[in-house]
Design an enzyme around this catalytic site. Structure first.
Site, PDB file in Angstrom:
ATOM      1  CB  CYS A  65      -0.919  -0.038   1.219  1.00  0.00           C
ATOM      2  SG  CYS A  65      -1.815   1.493   1.541  1.00  0.00           S
ATOM      3  CB  CYS A 101       0.174   1.769   4.139  1.00  0.00           C
ATOM      4  SG  CYS A 101      -1.532   1.205   3.988  1.00  0.00           S
TER       5      CYS A 101
END
Length: 159
Positions: A88, A91
């Site tokens: 991600c 993230c």
């Protein structure tokens, strides 16, 4: 996910409730770190270097096993759970902000990799990452999805 996730979720909830009761008893007795049998408590076996007073660690805690989830969220007054994934991009962009929250606030930060802990992600309805769930007193209090600024995360844990 396996067919046993429903049963596992029920078991996790039961374990969570038992741990909450034990923690309440310990707090009332003033004996943190010991179970009723006098041995070391599972609360103390989180695997991080923090003191018996349950001061939150200055670094995020990486969740190794699902049974540690309830231990961590029960041990600290305020816990910011970061449901994330290695793949991600947002993230990864949030990583410095998440570390800053752990270092500069009174909240513990628990990082949960959704690929390793699919049952927990499902239990908390994580459909996209990053998803952050704020726990207060062992219970979910707030939830935010998507990339957040450091200031927004600090407001979340202090509010």
């Amino acid at each position: 996910m396996s067919d046993t996730d429903g049963g596992t979720d029920d078991e996790l909830e039961e374990i969570r409730e038992r741990k909450r009761r034990k923690l309440r008893e310990k707090l009332e007795d003033g004996t943190p770190g010991e179970s009723a049998s006098g041995g070391a408590s599972s609360v103390e076996s989180v695997g991080t270097d923090h003191t018996e007073s349950s001061a939150p660690p200055d670094e995020p805690i990486e969740l190794e096993t699902p049974d540690r989830f309830d231990v961590v969220v029960s041990k600290y007054d305020t816990v910011l759970v970061d449901f994330h994934a290695e793949w991600c991009g947002p993230c990864k962009m949030m990583e410095p902000a998440v570390k800053s929250v752990a270092r500069e606030t009174d909240a513990a930060v628990l990082k949960v990799d959704i690929d390793r802990h699919q049952g927990l992600a499902s239990k908390f309805g994580v459909r996209s990452v990053p998803t952050l769930v704020l726990f207060r007193g062992g219970e979910p209090a707030q939830r935010v999805m998507g990339a957040q600024s450091e200031a927004a995360l600090k407001r979340l844990v202090s509010g």
